[in-house]
Design a protein around this motif. Structure first.
Motif, PDB file in Angstrom:
ATOM      1  N   ASN A 181     -10.811   2.677   0.473  1.00 16.05           N
ATOM      2  CA  ASN A 181      -9.844   2.296  -0.523  1.00 16.05           C
ATOM      3  C   ASN A 181     -10.711   2.396  -1.942  1.00 16.05           C
ATOM      4  OD1 ASN A 181      -7.369   1.384  -1.231  1.00 16.05           O
ATOM      5  ND2 ASN A 181      -8.055  -0.716  -1.156  1.00 16.05           N
ATOM      6  N   SER A 185      -4.705   2.459  -2.382  1.00 17.34           N
ATOM      7  CA  SER A 185      -3.558   1.393  -2.052  1.00 17.34           C
ATOM      8  C   SER A 185      -2.620   0.820  -3.161  1.00 17.34           C
ATOM      9  CB  SER A 185      -4.099   0.268  -1.101  1.00 17.34           C
ATOM     10  OG  SER A 185      -4.941  -0.428  -2.036  1.00 17.34           O
ATOM     11  N   THR A 186      -3.109   1.577  -4.472  1.00 20.52           N
ATOM     12  CA  THR A 186      -2.154   1.082  -5.446  1.00 20.52           C
ATOM     13  C   THR A 186      -1.096   2.084  -5.705  1.00 20.52           C
ATOM     14  OG1 THR A 186      -3.743   2.092  -7.178  1.00 20.52           O
ATOM     15  CG2 THR A 186      -4.051  -0.173  -6.742  1.00 20.52           C
ATOM     16  N   THR A 193       2.002   4.324  -4.636  1.00 22.43           N
ATOM     17  CA  THR A 193       3.273   4.136  -3.951  1.00 22.43           C
ATOM     18  C   THR A 193       3.200   5.164  -2.684  1.00 22.43           C
ATOM     19  OG1 THR A 193       4.615   3.985  -6.022  1.00 22.43           O
ATOM     20  CG2 THR A 193       5.761   4.255  -4.071  1.00 22.43           C
ATOM     21  N   ASN A 194       3.595   4.400  -1.327  1.00 28.08           N
ATOM     22  CA  ASN A 194       3.630   4.745  -0.215  1.00 28.08           C
ATOM     23  C   ASN A 194       2.459   5.583   0.255  1.00 28.08           C
ATOM     24  OD1 ASN A 194       6.171   4.220   0.097  1.00 28.08           O
ATOM     25  ND2 ASN A 194       6.826   5.932  -1.089  1.00 28.08           N
ATOM     26  N   SER A 233      -0.013   4.258   2.079  1.00 20.26           N
ATOM     27  CA  SER A 233      -0.528   3.806   3.268  1.00 20.26           C
ATOM     28  C   SER A 233       0.148   4.235   4.181  1.00 20.26           C
ATOM     29  CB  SER A 233      -0.667   2.024   2.952  1.00 20.26           C
ATOM     30  OG  SER A 233      -1.269   1.597   2.284  1.00 20.26           O
ATOM     31  N   THR A 291      -3.761  -5.725  -1.066  1.00 25.05           N
ATOM     32  CA  THR A 291      -2.944  -4.547  -1.836  1.00 25.05           C
ATOM     33  C   THR A 291      -2.681  -3.647  -0.847  1.00 25.05           C
ATOM     34  OG1 THR A 291      -4.248  -5.127  -3.867  1.00 25.05           O
ATOM     35  CG2 THR A 291      -3.088  -2.763  -3.480  1.00 25.05           C
ATOM     36  N   ASN A 305       0.347  -4.829   1.426  1.00 22.92           N
ATOM     37  CA  ASN A 305       1.665  -4.897   0.442  1.00 22.92           C
ATOM     38  C   ASN A 305       2.230  -3.312   0.363  1.00 22.92           C
ATOM     39  OD1 ASN A 305       1.613  -7.725   0.015  1.00 22.92           O
ATOM     40  ND2 ASN A 305       0.730  -7.452  -1.823  1.00 22.92           N
ATOM     41  N   ASN A 306       1.007  -2.408   0.073  1.00 22.17           N
ATOM     42  CA  ASN A 306       1.482  -0.983  -0.001  1.00 22.17           C
ATOM     43  C   ASN A 306       2.028  -0.590   1.429  1.00 22.17           C
ATOM     44  OD1 ASN A 306       1.227   1.875  -0.004  1.00 22.17           O
ATOM     45  ND2 ASN A 306       0.191   1.466  -1.803  1.00 22.17           N
ATOM     46  N   GLY A 344       5.642  -2.052   1.569  1.00 19.96           N
ATOM     47  CA  GLY A 344       6.553  -1.505   0.368  1.00 19.96           C
ATOM     48  C   GLY A 344       6.916  -2.603  -0.622  1.00 19.96           C
TER      49      GLY A 344
END
Length: 276
Positions: free
Chosen positions: A58, A87-88, A90-91, A93, A134, A137-138, A141
Motif C-alpha cells: 500500500n 488505496s487513496t 479511486t477504484n 482496490s 482506507t 473503504n476503497n 467505494g
C-alpha cells in the motif's frame, strides 16, 4: 533510543484473530511500501499460516516502481501473492478484489457446480497505520470504516460487506509484543506505525535525517547539506526554514516535526527505507 509499544488491545486483537481465522478463505496482508519487511509481523504470519495470503504493498505512490517490483517478486510464491496499490486513489482496490477471486477460484468453482454463488471472506491484517481501513473503504467505494493518519485508530474487529459475494474483516493494526530489532522499530516509527505520543520525536527525526542523508532527500527538500552530526543538520533545517524563537535561536523541535511530517506525506520524493 528505545522503542516499544504494545497496548492491551493489540494482545486482545491477536487472540480474536486466532479465533476467527478459520472463518475466512484468504488473508489480505497490508504493508506500507516504504518499509515492507518491518511491516511483516511474525505473530500475524503465525496466525495466517495455512491460508492463502495476498500481500498488498500500500501507499505505492510514495515509492519508485522498480523498488515495488523487487518486493512483489520477493513476496510472491508458495500460496502467497503480492500486488501494489495506492488505496487513496479511486477504484484502486479493484485489482485486490480480482486477486481474491483468483486465489479462491476452487471454492467459487465448487459452489458454482452446486448452483450456489460463493461468498469469499477475507481477513485484512497489518501493522498500525498501514492503510487497512482506507483500503477497505476503497474496496467498498464509500466510507464504512474509521480511518486516520496515525497509529491505533481501529480498535475493534468489524465485518464489512464489499459486494454480495465478498466480505472482509477489518482488524486493528497490531505490532509485535517486543520490538527487539532497533532498525525495524525505527522504520515502523518513521512511517507512523507507532503512536507518536510514546516517542521522542526529536530523537526520531535525528535518526531519520541520518538515514536519509545519503539519498540526497534532505538537501533536495531543504537546501541543506547534511553534516556528520544529525543534530547540527536539524539546526540547519530550522534556520533554512525560518523556524526561530525569541532571540533568534533556532526552533529545532519544530524542525524535527517538519522532517517527520514531510517524510510521511511524501514531500521529500519517493523514498523506500528497505530494499528487497
Amino acid at each position: 533510543m528505545i522503542i516499544n509499544w504494545f497496548p492491551g488491545h493489540m494482545n486482545r486483537s491477536l487472540r480474536e484473530m486466532e479465533e476467527k481465522i478459520r472463518l475466512v478463505d484468504a488473508v489480505v496482508y497490508v504493508l506500507d511500501s516504504r518499509a515492507p519487511f518491518s511491516c511483516i509481523n511474525p505473530e500475524l504470519d503465525r496466525i495466517s499460516e495455512g491460508k492463502p495470503v495476498v500481500y498488498v504493498l500500500n501507499k505505492a505512490d510514495l515509492v519508485e516502481a522498480a523498488d515495488l517490483s523487487c518486493w512483489i517478486a520477493r513476496l510472491s510464491g508458495s500460496g502467497k501473492y503480492a500486488l501494489k496499490l495506492d488505496s487513496t486513489a479511486t477504484n484502486a482496490s479493484k485489482v485486490l478484489a480480482e486477486k481474491l477471486r483468483e486465489v479462491c477460484a476452487d471454492k467459487i468453482a465448487k459452489k458454482k457446480a452446486r448452483g450456489i454463488n460463493a461468498v469469499i471472506r477475507a481477513m485484512v491484517i497489518g501493522v498500525p497505520n498501514s492503510g487497512k481501513s482506507t483500503l477497505i473503504n476503497n474496496l467498498c467505494g464509500k466510507a464504512k470504516t474509521l480511518t486516520g493518519n496515525k497509529a491505533g485508530v481501529t480498535r475493534g474487529q468489524q465485518w464489512v460487506r464489499v459486494t454480495p459475494y465478498l466480505e472482509v474483516l477489518d482488524t486493528p493494526g497490531t505490532l509485535y509484543p517486543k520490538l527487539d530489532d532497533r532498525t525495524v522499530a525505527l522504520d515502523l516509527a518513521f512511517i507512523g506505525s507507532i503512536r507518536d505520543e510514546v516517542l521522542d520525536m526529536y530523537g526520531l527525526a535525528a535518526e531519520l535525517v541520518k538515514k536519509l542523508a545519503p539519498s540526497g532527500a534532505i538537501e533536495r527538500r531543504y537546501g541543506v547539506v547534511p553534516s556528520a552530526d544529525e543534530h547540527e543538520t536539524l539546526t540547519d533545517i530550522a534556520r533554512a526554514r525560518g523556524f526561530l524563537v525569541k532571540g533568534g535561536e533556532t526552533d529545532d523541535e519544530r524542525a524535527a516535526y517538519a522532517v517527520i511530517d514531510d517524510f510521511r506525506k511524501g514531500r521529500m520524493g519517493k523514498i523506500i527505507l528497505e530494499k528487497a
